[in-house]
Design a protein around this motif. Structure first.
Motif, PDB file in Angstrom:
ATOM      1  N   MET A   1      46.716  17.235   5.968  1.00 27.98           N
ATOM      2  CA  MET A   1      47.650  17.569   4.887  1.00 27.98           C
ATOM      3  C   MET A   1      48.934  16.745   5.045  1.00 27.98           C
ATOM      4  O   MET A   1      49.440  16.556   6.133  1.00 27.98           O
ATOM      5  N   THR A   2      49.449  16.281   3.931  1.00 31.30           N
ATOM      6  CA  THR A   2      50.717  15.550   3.960  1.00 31.30           C
ATOM      7  C   THR A   2      51.862  16.534   4.106  1.00 31.30           C
ATOM      8  O   THR A   2      51.968  17.484   3.340  1.00 31.30           O
ATOM      9  N   PRO A   4      55.441  17.724   3.444  1.00 29.05           N
ATOM     10  CA  PRO A   4      56.466  17.340   2.483  1.00 29.05           C
ATOM     11  C   PRO A   4      57.682  16.710   3.154  1.00 29.05           C
ATOM     12  O   PRO A   4      58.122  17.163   4.200  1.00 29.05           O
ATOM     13  N   THR A  10      61.361  17.147  -6.133  1.00 32.16           N
ATOM     14  CA  THR A  10      60.191  17.668  -6.818  1.00 32.16           C
ATOM     15  C   THR A  10      60.193  17.197  -8.271  1.00 32.16           C
ATOM     16  O   THR A  10      61.221  17.238  -8.936  1.00 32.16           O
ATOM     17  N   LEU A  26      46.498  16.379  -6.316  1.00 36.08           N
ATOM     18  CA  LEU A  26      47.325  16.935  -5.241  1.00 36.08           C
ATOM     19  C   LEU A  26      46.650  18.148  -4.606  1.00 36.08           C
ATOM     20  O   LEU A  26      46.639  18.297  -3.383  1.00 36.08           O
ATOM     21  N   GLU A  31      47.688  19.739  -1.075  1.00 34.95           N
ATOM     22  CA  GLU A  31      49.103  20.042  -1.330  1.00 34.95           C
ATOM     23  C   GLU A  31      49.255  21.150  -2.363  1.00 34.95           C
ATOM     24  O   GLU A  31      48.450  21.244  -3.296  1.00 34.95           O
ATOM     25  N   ALA A  45      47.378  26.432  -4.335  1.00 30.64           N
ATOM     26  CA  ALA A  45      46.746  25.507  -3.387  1.00 30.64           C
ATOM     27  C   ALA A  45      45.293  25.933  -3.205  1.00 30.64           C
ATOM     28  O   ALA A  45      44.909  27.062  -3.534  1.00 30.64           O
ATOM     29  N   ALA A  52      45.981  23.797   3.536  1.00 26.81           N
ATOM     30  CA  ALA A  52      46.626  23.900   2.222  1.00 26.81           C
ATOM     31  C   ALA A  52      47.277  25.269   2.050  1.00 26.81           C
ATOM     32  O   ALA A  52      48.407  25.379   1.562  1.00 26.81           O
ATOM     33  N   GLY A  55      50.360  25.542   3.862  1.00 24.14           N
ATOM     34  CA  GLY A  55      51.426  24.852   3.132  1.00 24.14           C
ATOM     35  C   GLY A  55      52.152  25.767   2.156  1.00 24.14           C
ATOM     36  O   GLY A  55      53.357  25.633   1.939  1.00 24.14           O
ATOM     37  N   LYS A 170      60.446  20.872  -1.494  1.00 25.15           N
ATOM     38  CA  LYS A 170      59.418  21.516  -0.663  1.00 25.15           C
ATOM     39  C   LYS A 170      58.013  21.323  -1.232  1.00 25.15           C
ATOM     40  O   LYS A 170      57.025  21.481  -0.519  1.00 25.15           O
ATOM     41  N   ILE A 171      57.925  21.032  -2.523  1.00 23.21           N
ATOM     42  CA  ILE A 171      56.639  20.735  -3.157  1.00 23.21           C
ATOM     43  C   ILE A 171      56.817  19.478  -4.015  1.00 23.21           C
ATOM     44  O   ILE A 171      57.937  19.131  -4.380  1.00 23.21           O
ATOM     45  N   ARG A 172      55.714  18.810  -4.318  1.00 24.22           N
ATOM     46  CA  ARG A 172      55.823  17.538  -5.042  1.00 24.22           C
ATOM     47  C   ARG A 172      55.875  17.695  -6.554  1.00 24.22           C
ATOM     48  O   ARG A 172      56.444  16.851  -7.243  1.00 24.22           O
TER      49      ARG A 172
END
Length: 322
Positions: A1-2, A4, A10, A26, A31, A45, A52, A55, A170-172
């Motif tokens: 997992m990437t 953040p 965001t 994603l 993510e 997720a 995930a 996350g 915190k999230i994309r």
């Protein structure tokens, strides 16, 4: 997992085919993505991927003993994850898709991450009505764990800007499809052979559950022992809380208070001038966000009738004031 990177901002993307594809990519990459449902915005997720799901807990700062609701696209997916009793089948036929979550025995072969259940033998399942959430489940091909898209314990988000204020960096990605229609989290119920246990009040009321099931509905929300295990989301004593103190059943504002009204009364912001409980529910969290951002030091809220969906509004307000 990437992991953040706090340096990024965001992105808020208007819901559409291209944004949906990107969100699904994603999700499949492990993510979390914020997405609207008819109740509140959720932080979704892959419910089968423990990294995930971790996350979600990390982005929200959510305690790991608090289970997550798993969202499904259809009954076929739901039956692969949990065992449905005849009572559960009746409730699903009446209220799905919609704002009812059912706590059901998890199947041994569900493939769900154990983190979703928080050590319980049950899973909280919902088939949402919102097209954006349903489309994201289908596009990603995964059941989606999705608590509210905000810092744990704070005011739930009914608009994309609420999510951004709480989780920026915190999230994309946030899928923006405007304000949610219900404005309160789903009702959570556990169907049993001879009764329905109401674990969290919401848009589907106790009377509606009783009428649909033919069984008595036991609330027991106030009788939980302090050390009782959390069975479902939204059962923590302090939850949905602004950063300011909240005073309930207020008929007028004191000098340092922002008054949220109900019905015809002088106030800063009114949940429903017509005293319509469904309108008040839809406006509740947005009003708390506005009050929290005001210059007043405290928040006061007018009395709300404790009937129908008013029970759910008062549940949220009591936890906000705790």
């Amino acid at each position: 997992m990437t992991i953040p990177n706090p340096a990024f901002s965001t992105r808020v993307c208007r819901y559409g085919a291209e944004a949906l594809r990107e969100a699904a990519l994603l999700i499949r990459a492990g993510e979390p993505v914020a997405v609207p449902t008819e109740t509140v915005y959720g932080l979704a997720a892959d419910a089968t991927d423990s990294q995930a799901v971790a996350g979600i807990y990390s982005a929200k700062g959510r305690p790991s003993f608090n289970p997550l609701i798993v969202h499904v696209a259809d009954m076929e997916m739901a039956r692969r994850l949990a065992d449905f009793s005849p009572q559960a089948e009746r409730l699903a036929a009446r209220f799905w898709p919609g704002a009812l979550t059912m706590v059901l025995p998890v199947r041994a072969d569900s493939g769900l991450s154990p983190l979703v259940m928080a050590g319980l033998p049950t899973v909280a399942l919902r088939l949402p009505a919102h097209p954006a959430m349903r489309a994201l489940i289908r596009e990603s091909g995964r059941p989606l764990a999705a608590p509210s898209a905000n810092r744990s314990g704070s005011i739930s988000p009914s608009r994309a800007e609420h999510v951004l204020a709480s989780l920026n960096g915190k999230i994309r990605m946030i899928l923006d499809e405007g304000p949610t229609s219900e404005g309160l989290e789903s009702t959570i119920a556990a169907p049993e052979a001879d009764r329905i246990r109401l674990l969290r009040p919401g848009p589907v009321t106790a009377a509606m559950l009783e009428e649909a099931s033919g069984l008595p509905v036991i609330t027991g929300l106030d009788s939980k022992a302090d050390n009782a295990k959390i069975e479902a989301p939204g059962q923590l004593e302090s939850h949905y809380a602004p950063s300011k103190p909240v005073r309930l059943n207020a008929l007028r504002a004191e000098k340092d208070e922002y008054l949220i009204g109900f019905g015809l009364m002088p106030c800063h912001l009114n949940l429903s001038v017509d005293a319509d409980l469904r309108e008040a529910a839809a406006n509740l969290f947005a009003a708390l966000h506005v009050a929290d951002a005001s210059t007043q030091e405290r928040i006061a809220v007018a009395p709300i009738p404790d009937e129908g969906i008013g029970t759910a509004i008062n549940d949220r307000l009591r936890r906000a004031a705790a």
